[in-house]
Design an enzyme around this catalytic site. Structure first.
Site, PDB file in Angstrom:
ATOM      1  N   CYS A   1       0.823  -1.259  -0.242  1.00 44.03           N
ATOM      2  CA  CYS A   1      -0.345  -0.137  -0.448  1.00 44.03           C
ATOM      3  C   CYS A   1       0.823   1.476  -0.121  1.00 44.03           C
ATOM      4  CB  CYS A   1      -1.230  -0.213   1.357  1.00 44.03           C
ATOM      5  SG  CYS A   1      -2.148  -2.040   1.534  1.00 44.03           S
TER       6      CYS A   1
ATOM      7  N   ARG B   1       1.581   1.222  -5.783  1.00 47.77           N
ATOM      8  CA  ARG B   1       1.650   0.777  -4.800  1.00 47.77           C
ATOM      9  C   ARG B   1       0.225   0.088  -4.673  1.00 47.77           C
ATOM     10  NH1 ARG B   1       6.106   1.828  -1.991  1.00 47.77           N
ATOM     11  NH2 ARG B   1       5.477   1.079  -0.387  1.00 47.77           N
TER      12      ARG B   1
ATOM     13  N   TRP C   1      -3.376  -1.813  -1.587  1.00 48.14           N
ATOM     14  CA  TRP C   1      -3.706  -3.429  -2.206  1.00 48.14           C
ATOM     15  C   TRP C   1      -4.092  -4.691  -1.208  1.00 48.14           C
ATOM     16  CZ3 TRP C   1      -0.615  -8.199  -2.583  1.00 48.14           C
ATOM     17  CH2 TRP C   1      -0.614  -8.742  -3.245  1.00 48.14           C
TER      18      TRP C   1
ATOM     19  N   ASN D   1       1.159   0.603   6.093  1.00 47.24           N
ATOM     20  CA  ASN D   1       0.874  -0.466   4.421  1.00 47.24           C
ATOM     21  C   ASN D   1       2.113  -1.086   5.266  1.00 47.24           C
ATOM     22  OD1 ASN D   1       4.439   0.134   2.573  1.00 47.24           O
ATOM     23  ND2 ASN D   1       2.821  -1.426   2.804  1.00 47.24           N
ATOM     24  N   GLY D   2       2.010  -2.871   5.649  1.00 49.25           N
ATOM     25  CA  GLY D   2       2.540  -3.881   5.930  1.00 49.25           C
ATOM     26  C   GLY D   2       1.629  -4.382   5.888  1.00 49.25           C
TER      27      GLY D   2
ATOM     28  N   GLU E   1      10.213 -14.010 -19.713  1.00 46.91           N
ATOM     29  CA  GLU E   1      10.033 -12.158 -19.204  1.00 46.91           C
ATOM     30  C   GLU E   1       8.693 -11.688 -20.324  1.00 46.91           C
ATOM     31  OE1 GLU E   1      10.050 -10.670 -16.964  1.00 46.91           O
ATOM     32  OE2 GLU E   1       9.828  -8.574 -18.196  1.00 46.91           O
TER      33      GLU E   1
ATOM     34  N   LYS F   1       5.608  -9.667 -19.354  1.00 55.69           N
ATOM     35  CA  LYS F   1       4.658  -8.903 -19.695  1.00 55.69           C
ATOM     36  C   LYS F   1       3.246  -8.842 -20.290  1.00 55.69           C
ATOM     37  CE  LYS F   1       6.881  -7.381 -18.056  1.00 55.69           C
ATOM     38  NZ  LYS F   1       7.651  -6.848 -17.451  1.00 55.69           N
TER      39      LYS F   1
ATOM     40  N   GLU G   1       0.747  -9.766 -17.646  1.00 55.98           N
ATOM     41  CA  GLU G   1       0.365  -8.859 -16.741  1.00 55.98           C
ATOM     42  C   GLU G   1      -0.384  -7.596 -17.216  1.00 55.98           C
ATOM     43  OE1 GLU G   1       4.033  -8.449 -13.966  1.00 55.98           O
ATOM     44  OE2 GLU G   1       4.970  -7.130 -16.037  1.00 55.98           O
TER      45      GLU G   1
ATOM     46  N   HIS H   1       8.025 -31.452 -25.598  1.00 55.65           N
ATOM     47  CA  HIS H   1       7.518 -32.930 -24.798  1.00 55.65           C
ATOM     48  C   HIS H   1       6.184 -32.550 -23.863  1.00 55.65           C
ATOM     49  CE1 HIS H   1      11.767 -34.025 -25.569  1.00 55.65           C
ATOM     50  NE2 HIS H   1      11.685 -33.721 -24.766  1.00 55.65           N
TER      51      HIS H   1
ATOM     52  N   LYS I   1       3.077  -2.615  -7.416  1.00 56.72           N
ATOM     53  CA  LYS I   1       4.185  -2.994  -8.012  1.00 56.72           C
ATOM     54  C   LYS I   1       5.468  -4.060  -7.663  1.00 56.72           C
ATOM     55  CE  LYS I   1       7.733  -0.140 -10.434  1.00 56.72           C
ATOM     56  NZ  LYS I   1       7.337  -1.190 -11.896  1.00 56.72           N
TER      57      LYS I   1
HETATM   58  C1  G6P Z   1       5.129  -7.398  -8.464  1.00 62.29           C
HETATM   59  C2  G6P Z   1       5.420  -7.399  -9.774  1.00 62.29           C
HETATM   60  C3  G6P Z   1       6.743  -7.435 -10.361  1.00 62.29           C
HETATM   61  C4  G6P Z   1       7.480  -7.388 -10.038  1.00 62.29           C
HETATM   62  C5  G6P Z   1       8.091  -8.170  -8.908  1.00 62.29           C
HETATM   63  C6  G6P Z   1       9.007  -7.874  -8.517  1.00 62.29           C
HETATM   64  O1  G6P Z   1       4.898  -9.313  -8.715  1.00 62.29           O
HETATM   65  O2  G6P Z   1       3.794  -6.981  -9.919  1.00 62.29           O
HETATM   66  O3  G6P Z   1       6.394  -6.526 -11.889  1.00 62.29           O
HETATM   67  O4  G6P Z   1       8.710  -7.751 -10.915  1.00 62.29           O
HETATM   68  O5  G6P Z   1       6.597  -7.765  -7.759  1.00 62.29           O
HETATM   69  O6  G6P Z   1       9.584  -7.061  -7.826  1.00 62.29           O
HETATM   70  P1  G6P Z   1      10.899  -6.276  -7.550  1.00 62.29           P
HETATM   71  O7  G6P Z   1      10.480  -4.781  -7.274  1.00 62.29           O
HETATM   72  O8  G6P Z   1      11.432  -7.321  -6.912  1.00 62.29           O
HETATM   73  O9  G6P Z   1      11.649  -6.189  -8.722  1.00 62.29           O
END
Ligand code: G6P
Length: 590
Positions: A2, A27, A71, A95-96, A462, A466, A469, A485, A585
């Site tokens: 958050c 966040r 969040w 937050n936490g 990746e 992407k 997401e 396989h 994030k």
């Molecule tokens: C979340 C985000 C991802 C990100 C991951 C790690 O799951 O949705 O996009 O790669 O956290 O975040 P960090 O800040 O540790 O790179």
């Protein structure tokens, strides 16, 4: 995670808080709320939904206040579960995670308290109200002594003209300028605070019109040094781009340049000289999501460069695996935010087992850097889009430089040169890669699979992450050799397979996987580095994108068309690429 923010000694607290919440919205965006102090009274507005749902709160005014963007972890997104939580003259944002909330809640209910929300956070305001006997500091100290878990808190009380900020395992930055401020990150303070300081774990800040006083959780006075807000902490808005995601893709060349420049500082050179003197028997790389993919990509070249085993693992798995001593191990934790709970805890675990811990992070003041023995700098600048783009390329650059620095001066100079070339290649790829047709195919596909071999396998993972997401189009990333396989059973005319080919030695092998897809009626797209093109593949694949070839940093270059495909697919489907559903994030809970 958050976002929290607070201000005191200002003229229109609500305006400052609302703007700060917009900056912190990456966040979490399940609900938002603001409390302000007007005279002796606290007024609160909170709603489920994005920050814009509390637009009306901008007009509240006030001389001090707190704000929150959520969040959801405990309790679904709703008006009741939105912060701030209020009781007995207090208002609190958190937050936490309060790990012992269930026990505390039971105790408070037995004493006659009634709870309004399903959140873990609400116990904090109940404890404050329970312990308040006219002495705010005492109530705060007695409350934090009861909490287990991770908590960054901002607190208002009707008898106190300012706010209180508490830090334990989640970030709190305090700032001063025309007033006192606190927030979860620095970009939210840009434009309001001229000077900032980072609260340490176990510290409490009391802010009022006269400035800050600090103490620890035992109540002993503490002092903090403020320094000017660093320029890289300013996000600068979308700068004319329609979304942060595309703005940040365009900032990849700068992210690479700044990361390389950070390696040239004296502090960094000293740290690497120290590292080179140590003889590591293995290197362990850890991260979550995109950061894990950067780690995996770096492991391939890293092992070749330093000649000892290099492995990469997701932090959430690593931390719960039993292991012996890690003496002689370099443990590099990769995290854009430096806040991701699994990554920070994995680093703590590795350190306790005797590893030397390096924090590979974009946020130099984060929790991860405070755990680490050395910091490997990523300088991508503030990244606001939830999906990581420029930070991934910055992490690939930093890890490549780290391994080449460990391998010795000649390798480092070579990597620096290659990175300089990669920067130019990225700029070229951003302006020349034509991804629109592939993005249209992704938007109408039933699923999109990404394949690659060697270092192109993490690139495929990746690319797939992407796309998922930001567009919600289902799919997966596979090693190209694994396709036959099992996963090939998924291929039909509704699917698209994107193959990544940047290594001439493996190109023919990945090309045969593309052939197998086409033979089963699947559609295929190829992202291919110059000079790696297997014969006849361009004719067989429906889409073919050529990128420049960087032998040392292939994952940085192939990321660009893959990120652009994900971005355009999201836009075609009408998604918001900057704030995908259900995501935050970085995730500060386990
Ligand atoms: C979340 C985000 C991802 C990100 C991951 C790690 O799951 O949705 O996009 O790669 O956290 O975040 P960090 O800040 O540790 O790179």
């Amino acid at each position: 995670m958050c976002g929290i923010i607070a201000c005191a000694g200002v003229r229109r607290a609500s305006e400052i808080l609302y703007k700060g919440l917009c900056d912190l919205e990456y966040r979490g965006y399940d609900s938002a709320g603001i409390s302000v102090k007007r005279g002796g009274e606290i007024v609160t507005v909170k709603r489920a939904g994005r920050v814009s749902a509390i637009e009306c709160a901008r007009r509240l005014g006030g001389s001090a206040g707190i704000g929150h963007t959520r969040w959801a972890t405990h309790g679904r997104p709703s008006d009741e579960n939105a912060h701030p939580h209020c009781r007995g003259g207090f208002s609190v944002v958190h937050n936490g995670i309060i790990e012992n909330y269930a026990v505390l809640k039971e105790e408070l209910i037995a004493e006659g308290d009634e709870f309004i929300s399903q959140t873990d956070s609400e116990v904090v305001v109940h404890l404050l109200a329970k312990y308040y006997r006219g002495d705010l500091k005492e109530a705060v100290l007695r409350t934090v002594a009861r909490l287990k878990g991770a908590f960054a808190l901002c607190i208002l009380h009707e008898d106190f003209e300012g706010f209180v900020a508490v830090k334990y395992r989640n970030p709190v930055i305090v700032g001063c300028g025309n007033g006192c401020f606190a927030a979860s990150d620095m970009p939210a303070l840009s434009g309001i605070a001229a000077r900032v300081a980072v609260l340490k774990d176990g510290q409490i800040a009391f802010a009022c019109e006269g400035g800050f006083t600090f103490c620890d959780f035992e109540g002993n006075a503490a002092s903090l040094t403020f320094s000017p807000l660093p320029p890289q902490a300013r996000s600068g808005g979308t700068a004319g781009f329609p979304h942060y995601m595309i703005k940040e893709i365009n900032e990849i060349p700068a992210a690479i340049r700044q990361t390389a420049a950070a390696f040239e500082t004296e502090g960094c050179a000293r740290a690497f000289a120290k590292l080179r003197r140590k003889k590591f028997s293995q290197v362990m790389l850890c991260g979550c999501g995109t950061a894990y993919h950067a780690a995996l990509a770096a492991a391939y070249a890293g092992e070749e460069l330093i000649g000892v085993p290099v492995r990469a693992e997701t932090a959430g798995e690593y931390r719960y695996r039993r292991r012996g001593s890690l003496a002689g191990t370099l443990f590099a934790a990769v995290s854009q935010s430096g806040e991701t709970a699994d990554t920070v805890e994995a680093a703590r675990t590795a350190k306790a087992a005797g590893a030397l811990v390096a924090a590979v992070t974009n946020v130099p003041y984060s929790a991860l850097t405070s755990v680490a023995d050395i910091v490997v700098p990523v300088r991508a600048g503030a990244e606001i889009c939830v999906a990581a783009t420029k930070s991934y390329c910055g992490q690939c650059a930093a890890l490549g430089l780290m391994f080449s620095a460990l391998a010795g001066g000649r390798h480092y100079r070579q990597a620096k040169r290659a990175l300089g070339e990669a920067e130019g290649m990225c700029a070229g790829a951003i302006s020349h890669c034509a991804v629109e047709d592939v993005a249209r195919a992704c938007a109408s596909a039933s699923a999109v699979y990404f394949i690659g071999r060697g270092a192109d396998y993490p690139a495929a993972l990746e690319g797939s992450l992407k796309l998922k997401e930001v567009s919600y189009v289902p799919g997966e990333g596979f090693p190209a050799g694994e396709l036959k396989h099992g996963p090939i059973a998924l291929i039909d005319g509704g699917t698209l397979t994107v193959a990544v080919i940047t290594d001439p030695a493996l190109a023919e092998k990945t090309a045969s996987a593309v052939e197998q897809v086409c033979a089963r009626g699947g559609r295929a797209a190829v992202v291919c580095a110059e000079g790696c093109e297997p014969e006849g593949l361009r004719e067989r694949a429906e889409f073919f994108i050529t990128v420049p070839r960087s032998a040392l940093f292939p994952a940085i270059i192939s990321a660009i068309p893959l990120q652009l495909i994900a971005y355009r697919t999201a836009v075609i489907l009408g998604r918001d690429p900057d704030k995908p559903r259900n995501l935050a994030k970085s995730v500060t809970v386990e």
